[in-house]
Write an enzyme that holds these catalytic residues in place. Sequence first.
Site, short mmCIF file in Angstrom:
data_model
loop_
_atom_site.label_atom_id
_atom_site.label_comp_id
_atom_site.label_asym_id
_atom_site.label_seq_id
_atom_site.Cartn_x
_atom_site.Cartn_y
_atom_site.Cartn_z
CG PHE A 1 18.84 -1.91 -31.85
CD1 PHE A 1 18.81 -0.64 -32.39
CD2 PHE A 1 18.63 -2.06 -30.49
CE1 PHE A 1 18.58 0.46 -31.58
CE2 PHE A 1 18.39 -0.95 -29.68
CZ PHE A 1 18.37 0.32 -30.23
N GLY B 1 16.40 5.23 -40.10
CA GLY B 1 16.71 4.57 -38.83
C GLY B 1 18.12 4.04 -38.71
CD GLU B 2 18.60 -0.64 -40.64
OE1 GLU B 2 18.25 -0.39 -41.82
OE2 GLU B 2 18.62 -1.79 -40.17
NE ARG C 1 7.11 14.60 -47.54
CZ ARG C 1 6.82 15.75 -48.12
NH1 ARG C 1 6.92 16.87 -47.44
NH2 ARG C 1 6.43 15.80 -49.37
MO1 MOS Z 1 16.97 -3.86 -38.55
S1 MOS Z 1 18.73 -4.82 -38.17
O1 MOS Z 1 16.48 -4.56 -40.00
O2 MOS Z 1 16.02 -4.04 -37.19
#
Ligand code: MOS
Length: 735
Positions: free
Chosen positions: A246, A695-696, A619
């Site tokens: 993270f 992911g974010e 995708r």
């Molecule tokens: Mo992320 S905060 O770029 O692991």
Amino acid sequence: MTAHQKMDKPDTRNRLDDMRQGLVGKPMDRPDGPLKVSGQATYAHEWDIPDMVYGVLVRATISKGRVTNVASDEILADESVHAVITDDRLLRRPAQGGANEAPPQGSKQVDYFGQPIAVVVADTFEQARHSANILPISYDTEGNAAFDPEAPDTETDTPEDDQLDQGDLDQAMRDAAFTVDQVYRTPGHNSAAMEPHCAIASWEGDKLTLRGSYQMLNFNINELADALHIVRENIRMLSPFVGGGFGSKLGLSPEAVAAAIAAKEIGRPVCVALSRQQVFETTMRRSETRQHVRLACGEDGVLTGLGHECLVSNLPGEEFYEPVTQATHFLYGGQNRKLGIEVARVNRTCGGSVRAPGEAVGMQVLENAMDELAEAAGIDPVELRKRNIPERHPEEDIPYSSRRFTEALDEGAKLFGWDNRNRKPGAKREGDWLIGHGMAGAARVNILSEAKAKVTLLANGSAVVETDMTDIGTGTYAILTQIACDMLGLPANRVETRLGDTDFPAGPGSGGSWGASSSGSAVFLACEEIRKKLANKLGGKETDLTLADGKAGTGDKARPLAEILDGEEISAIGHIEPGKTLEDWQQATYGSYFAEVAVNAVTGETRVKRMIGVFGAGRILNEKTATSQCYGGMIWGIGSALTEELAFDNRDGHIVNHDLAEYHIPVNLDVPQIEVVLLKERDEWASPIQAKGIGELGICGAAAAVTNAIYNATGIRVREYPATLDKLLAGLPKE
Ligand code: MOS
């Protein structure tokens, strides 16, 4: 043989849609899953290294000044204690993500409470910890430490290239039919990854092997080499399994350098693990923010002005600052704009990247302000957002790459039953519980990063993928395996993906959501090269090649790969580089959140009852791991909305709640069954595999859906996060 592609133009081939093996996109189980749940995956602390001893960091108990003496004689008299190291190469701060060079070093100057100043090495962890705890240290404190970012005498500076003043926002505010002009605050966060940081260093002559828990080995190895004053070629770093990062493991952190110096000095392998408290104090924190948002719109709800001016903080000398306005620049229109960042210089733990730096807190607040504007203008919050999606970038006048924001808003509204929502704040009650509904948009910049990967098709017709790319729980092992399987026509059990070893070709690391699309593209390119060689062998064109279940052909006839290879193996390196498509198109991922909360009318306690997230991120490489990323992001959003908050003591800047007992991340009971929907999308500007980062994305605005729902339930706007019950109690509607 290297296959290279620079993304200077869109790649419209969409090849992965046509591969017969058909694993890409499927919810394939992680190949590393069985190892992890059975305890066989070696995390940084779990290597069995003979003759190893333990180092524990000693940390400063002042916030600004100098170490004048470390009285090590007494603890060194204990023969289980091997060394007390106060070396000038020790790290005073962790490195920022992508730094590629050592962060500030030295064991004398102290900039914040909890800073590492020495390492004690002993036979056991317990002996080292005890000795570190009783080690007498003398300091000279220096005046003028600053702890409160908003105190009038705290020094601030403004990063030049992050200030925008376009048109006349003040005038737009005066002329507007409806406005919002509010100040919001978000607290600091800790990454709170499950696995605390740890490094094991062992030397053979001049060669160092460092087993650690890191996100970006290709950069970390240079940071380590620079810190130790040795060449990169003498280091091998291994991070095959990482228990969450993270952002806290993007840059090299102090335990790695401490372990390396200690191991060299005493001539034995040394393990330095951080305690949870040390993770909070010596790795990165997300900055708290103060955000002044101004919105101006006409009767039709179309924005004419947008202001987002922010105060964040970091240590003196740090270039990184929380890029709060990152998505504000491109998400909504409004020609009169004032966006800016100011950085307060405080003597607190280093500020750095924590999941979705910028949008995690910026979108959270922008989407609260949009909710306030929707109410002021009497326009449905979903509709207000749709009306403000600009044709072209409102500041740079460039087009967008694929953008499924409207679809995400509509789809979320439909699935949630937004039409049946409570419309009057405080009006819906079930017993002691006030029920509210809220929504928010999601947006996160998309980035492609340079990446290499090597793929080898073995003579037996199975394949190996190798890169120093990491899997921090995100699913890298799975998605790289899936891409190689589809491109080479192999079932999952015939591709082995090897990660987290700097002896392999350099990947982009896991950060900024770029990992999957970047290293996935490198694997794709390597496989494409192998396909060309196979096609040559078969006397056909690569694009006519059919590959599935370990057999290859160009027409109707397919033969086993091992037979075609006839004892040979084929390997290739894929190399992807970002190019003009990142500059000439605004690339981002989008989504929407819808939440139902219940706020207890007596206690002010908030429970999230339902939450839906709809996302478009190009995708999707693996439906299961991508969905899990969105779950994680949205759960973090619930934490940001309700409980997560770093508390600092403004007498010395120390973190008061430096463990998971006091820093409250959501637990199972805090999280309802979340629904995640992934929209079908291909982004030909983003990468050769048309994937973007995901992911974010799931955290970027999630908290706003919860606090907007709290407003809908109670009529109370909480503008100081988190929305703990003390902020609701006084304003709760009486029956
Ligand atoms: Mo992320 S905060 O770029 O692991």
